[in-house]
Motif scaffolding. Structure first.
Motif, PDB file in Angstrom:
ATOM      1  N   GLU A   1      14.648   5.084  -2.125  1.00 40.76           N
ATOM      2  CA  GLU A   1      16.061   3.962  -1.280  1.00 40.76           C
ATOM      3  C   GLU A   1      16.266   2.720  -1.870  1.00 40.76           C
ATOM      4  O   GLU A   1      14.989   1.812  -1.892  1.00 40.76           O
ATOM      5  N   MET A   2      17.084   2.689  -2.307  1.00 41.25           N
ATOM      6  CA  MET A   2      17.958   1.781  -2.921  1.00 41.25           C
ATOM      7  C   MET A   2      18.520   0.874  -2.180  1.00 41.25           C
ATOM      8  O   MET A   2      18.996   1.058  -1.188  1.00 41.25           O
ATOM      9  N   GLU A   3      17.541  -0.760  -2.925  1.00 38.05           N
ATOM     10  CA  GLU A   3      18.217  -1.685  -1.959  1.00 38.05           C
ATOM     11  C   GLU A   3      17.727  -2.913  -3.341  1.00 38.05           C
ATOM     12  O   GLU A   3      17.821  -3.217  -4.453  1.00 38.05           O
ATOM     13  N   THR A   4      18.980  -3.998  -2.400  1.00 35.56           N
ATOM     14  CA  THR A   4      18.247  -5.188  -4.054  1.00 35.56           C
ATOM     15  C   THR A   4      17.483  -5.514  -3.489  1.00 35.56           C
ATOM     16  O   THR A   4      16.343  -5.862  -2.795  1.00 35.56           O
ATOM     17  N   THR A   5      16.441  -5.856  -4.581  1.00 37.26           N
ATOM     18  CA  THR A   5      15.206  -6.017  -4.923  1.00 37.26           C
ATOM     19  C   THR A   5      14.549  -7.001  -5.320  1.00 37.26           C
ATOM     20  O   THR A   5      15.170  -7.186  -6.513  1.00 37.26           O
ATOM     21  N   ASP A   6      14.093  -8.368  -5.017  1.00 41.78           N
ATOM     22  CA  ASP A   6      13.298  -9.166  -5.792  1.00 41.78           C
ATOM     23  C   ASP A   6      12.258  -9.355  -6.263  1.00 41.78           C
ATOM     24  O   ASP A   6      11.174  -9.243  -6.023  1.00 41.78           O
ATOM     25  N   VAL A   7      12.814  -8.968  -7.205  1.00 46.84           N
ATOM     26  CA  VAL A   7      11.188  -8.421  -8.405  1.00 46.84           C
ATOM     27  C   VAL A   7      10.244  -9.569  -8.944  1.00 46.84           C
ATOM     28  O   VAL A   7       8.892  -9.283  -8.757  1.00 46.84           O
ATOM     29  N   HIS A   8      10.748 -10.876  -9.256  1.00 46.64           N
ATOM     30  CA  HIS A   8       9.894 -12.223  -8.667  1.00 46.64           C
ATOM     31  C   HIS A   8       8.865 -11.372  -7.510  1.00 46.64           C
ATOM     32  O   HIS A   8       7.604 -11.932  -7.925  1.00 46.64           O
ATOM     33  N   ALA A   9       9.478 -11.868  -6.410  1.00 47.58           N
ATOM     34  CA  ALA A   9       8.678 -11.618  -5.161  1.00 47.58           C
ATOM     35  C   ALA A   9       7.812 -10.092  -5.479  1.00 47.58           C
ATOM     36  O   ALA A   9       6.523  -9.990  -5.089  1.00 47.58           O
ATOM     37  N   LEU A  10       8.262  -9.283  -5.892  1.00 49.05           N
ATOM     38  CA  LEU A  10       7.106  -7.997  -6.691  1.00 49.05           C
ATOM     39  C   LEU A  10       5.761  -7.833  -7.224  1.00 49.05           C
ATOM     40  O   LEU A  10       4.861  -7.741  -6.964  1.00 49.05           O
ATOM     41  N   ILE A  11       6.718  -8.856  -8.372  1.00 55.47           N
ATOM     42  CA  ILE A  11       5.324  -9.525  -8.975  1.00 55.47           C
ATOM     43  C   ILE A  11       4.626  -9.962  -7.921  1.00 55.47           C
ATOM     44  O   ILE A  11       3.355 -10.019  -8.626  1.00 55.47           O
ATOM     45  N   ARG A  12       4.891 -11.203  -7.835  1.00 54.34           N
ATOM     46  CA  ARG A  12       3.503 -11.457  -6.865  1.00 54.34           C
ATOM     47  C   ARG A  12       3.082 -11.539  -6.061  1.00 54.34           C
ATOM     48  O   ARG A  12       1.484 -11.571  -5.687  1.00 54.34           O
ATOM     49  N   HIS A  13       3.232  -9.985  -5.279  1.00 52.00           N
ATOM     50  CA  HIS A  13       2.977  -9.424  -5.029  1.00 52.00           C
ATOM     51  C   HIS A  13       1.874  -8.261  -4.634  1.00 52.00           C
ATOM     52  O   HIS A  13       0.446  -8.371  -5.306  1.00 52.00           O
ATOM     53  N   VAL A  14       2.213  -7.428  -5.864  1.00 52.71           N
ATOM     54  CA  VAL A  14       1.122  -7.391  -7.066  1.00 52.71           C
ATOM     55  C   VAL A  14       0.019  -7.478  -7.353  1.00 52.71           C
ATOM     56  O   VAL A  14      -1.083  -7.659  -8.114  1.00 52.71           O
ATOM     57  N   ILE A  15       0.582  -9.671  -8.016  1.00 50.40           N
ATOM     58  CA  ILE A  15      -0.607 -10.192  -8.489  1.00 50.40           C
ATOM     59  C   ILE A  15      -1.212 -10.591  -7.202  1.00 50.40           C
ATOM     60  O   ILE A  15      -2.689 -10.498  -7.603  1.00 50.40           O
ATOM     61  N   ASP A  16      -1.164 -10.468  -6.315  1.00 50.68           N
ATOM     62  CA  ASP A  16      -1.770 -10.876  -4.906  1.00 50.68           C
ATOM     63  C   ASP A  16      -2.869  -9.212  -4.789  1.00 50.68           C
ATOM     64  O   ASP A  16      -4.248  -9.577  -4.388  1.00 50.68           O
ATOM     65  N   ILE A  17      -2.713  -8.251  -4.882  1.00 52.31           N
ATOM     66  CA  ILE A  17      -3.686  -7.029  -5.070  1.00 52.31           C
ATOM     67  C   ILE A  17      -4.451  -7.291  -5.944  1.00 52.31           C
ATOM     68  O   ILE A  17      -5.814  -6.607  -5.329  1.00 52.31           O
TER      69      ILE A  17
END
Length: 89
Positions: free
Chosen positions: A22-38
């Protein structure tokens, strides 16, 4: 166990050419923050000092956010697993 089964199913889909991205424009910073939270509890338990530098001005990519999160999660989880405590005793 569920994560391992999902990963094996993904490998099967890749091998058969049936993996849907599912290709879309994605904010990698937001993904990193989310993974760090996990992974936050594991980071605290292992007594690791984590310093994030999210200063990249170009931090959006065109990709599958779920797959990118999966890659980042695997990298960070393994890093936490194999890193010695970095906090002073």
């Amino acid at each position: 166990e569920a994560r391992l089964i999902d990963d094996l199913l993904d490998l099967t889909r890749i091998a058969r050419g049936k993996l849907q991205l599912e290709m879309e424009t994605t904010d990698v910073h937001a993904l990193i923050r989310h993974v760090i939270d996990i992974c936050g509890e594991d980071i605290v338990c292992r007594q690791i000092h984590l310093k994030l530098d999210l200063s990249a001005s170009r931090h959006h990519v065109h990709g599958d956010p779920a797959r990118l999160q999966q890659v980042l999660w695997n990298l960070i989880k393994n890093s936490v697993k194999y890193t010695e405590s970095t906090l002073p005793s």
